[in-house]
Design an enzyme around this catalytic site. Structure first.
Site, PDB file in Angstrom:
ATOM      1  N   ALA A 153     -48.820   5.582  36.610  1.00 15.15           N
ATOM      2  CA  ALA A 153     -49.670   4.928  35.618  1.00 15.15           C
ATOM      3  C   ALA A 153     -50.123   5.915  34.553  1.00 15.15           C
ATOM      4  CB  ALA A 153     -50.885   4.306  36.305  1.00 15.15           C
TER       5      ALA A 153
ATOM      6  N   ARG B 230     -48.741  28.611  34.637  1.00 17.37           N
ATOM      7  CA  ARG B 230     -47.598  28.661  35.543  1.00 17.37           C
ATOM      8  C   ARG B 230     -46.653  27.501  35.250  1.00 17.37           C
ATOM      9  NH1 ARG B 230     -50.258  26.815  41.388  1.00 17.37           N
ATOM     10  NH2 ARG B 230     -50.676  24.632  40.822  1.00 17.37           N
TER      11      ARG B 230
ATOM     12  N   TYR C 276     -49.946   8.188  39.875  1.00 12.67           N
ATOM     13  CA  TYR C 276     -49.310   9.157  38.980  1.00 12.67           C
ATOM     14  C   TYR C 276     -48.471   8.472  37.900  1.00 12.67           C
ATOM     15  CZ  TYR C 276     -46.824  13.523  37.804  1.00 12.67           C
ATOM     16  OH  TYR C 276     -46.301  14.617  37.163  1.00 12.67           O
TER      17      TYR C 276
ATOM     18  N   ASN D 251     -49.522  19.902  28.364  1.00 17.25           N
ATOM     19  CA  ASN D 251     -48.737  20.078  29.582  1.00 17.25           C
ATOM     20  C   ASN D 251     -49.571  19.944  30.857  1.00 17.25           C
ATOM     21  OD1 ASN D 251     -46.442  21.298  31.308  1.00 17.25           O
ATOM     22  ND2 ASN D 251     -48.120  22.763  31.595  1.00 17.25           N
TER      23      ASN D 251
END
Length: 252
Positions: free
Chosen positions: A154, A16, A152, A87
């Site tokens: 980091a 998605r 996040y 991703n």
């Protein structure tokens, strides 16, 4: 069209959002596309809708064993992987004091360590061929972030650093490694962020964008396809910011 003709592109987190848009874009550009995700139903639906040149396997990218199994099937179907898009990832809203070590390790495994694990798995074939491209999907959080989003930033900063290091290690084999840092994009993760905050925050966010809108996943996928293609043949070790002008202005 045709910029990836004959290539074999692997996308993690491809069921998605940006991942799915990248799967579709790579297919449209002529590539064979393999993708993994833990979202089985969405992954199977996407794969079925795109036809015989796309293959999905449910796999935990934090597990080298699961990766080996999936990559073996992909290799049998489409040959060696020539391009990788790291991703997969998730948000984190932890508190730096109450967050446990186990929670830290679990998050970092998905958002940072897994990019190395997948790269490690595909690099031997790329090195043997003397060619390849890797795109690590980072975030503008690598350079700016929100309170309440720990850790996040980091992980995304680490992913950009990993990109530079890998680019230097494998460049002599004509393998290119780049990061791409999207800004706000109309995905499930961004929707989740707004749902957890003030409903009026979305309007504030749109107002500070030069283009007064967020990205569509397909617009991010277009940039990823470029970085995978021979058109970017001298681009490596870079972090491409794709944010609609979000980071171009001062606050206020």
């Amino acid at each position: 069209m045709g910029r990836l003709e004959g290539a074999h592109i692997l996308v993690t987190g491809g069921s998605r959002g940006i991942g799915a848009a990248t799967v579709e874009k790579a297919r449209d550009e002529g590539a064979y596309v393999s993708f993994v995700d833990v979202l089985r139903d969405e992954g199977e639906h996407l794969s079925d809708s795109l036809g015989k040149d796309v293959m999905f396997r449910e796999a935990d990218i934090c597990s080298p064993e699961a990766l080996t199994t999936a990559l073996s099937e992909f290799h049998s179907a489409f040959g060696p992987i020539t391009g990788l898009v790291n991703n997969a990832g998730r948000n984190s809203y932890a508190d730096p004091v109450s967050m446990t070590e186990a929670e830290w390790d679990d998050f970092m495994s998905i958002d940072l360590k897994a990019a190395w694990l997948v790269a490690r798995a595909v690099l031997p074939d790329m090195i043997a061929r003397g060619n390849g491209a890797i795109v690590n999907v980072a975030s503008v959080h690598a350079t700016m972030t929100y309170p309440g989003f720990f850790p996040y930033a980091a992980a995304k900063s680490g992913l950009v650093g990993l990109t530079r290091s890998l680019a230097l290690e494998v460049g002599r084999h004509q393998i290119r490694v780049n990061a791409l840092s999207p800004g706000y994009t109309e995905t499930a993760l961004v929707k989740e962020f707004f749902e957890l905050n003030d409903p009026k925050l979305r309007d504030k966010v749109l107002d500070v964008h030069a283009m007064k809108r967020m990205a569509r996943p397909a617009e991010i996928a277009n940039c990823i396809a470029f970085l995978l293609s021979d058109e970017a043949s001298f681009v490596t070790g870079a972090n491409w910011t794709v944010d609609g002008g979000l980071t171009a202005r001062f606050a206020g």
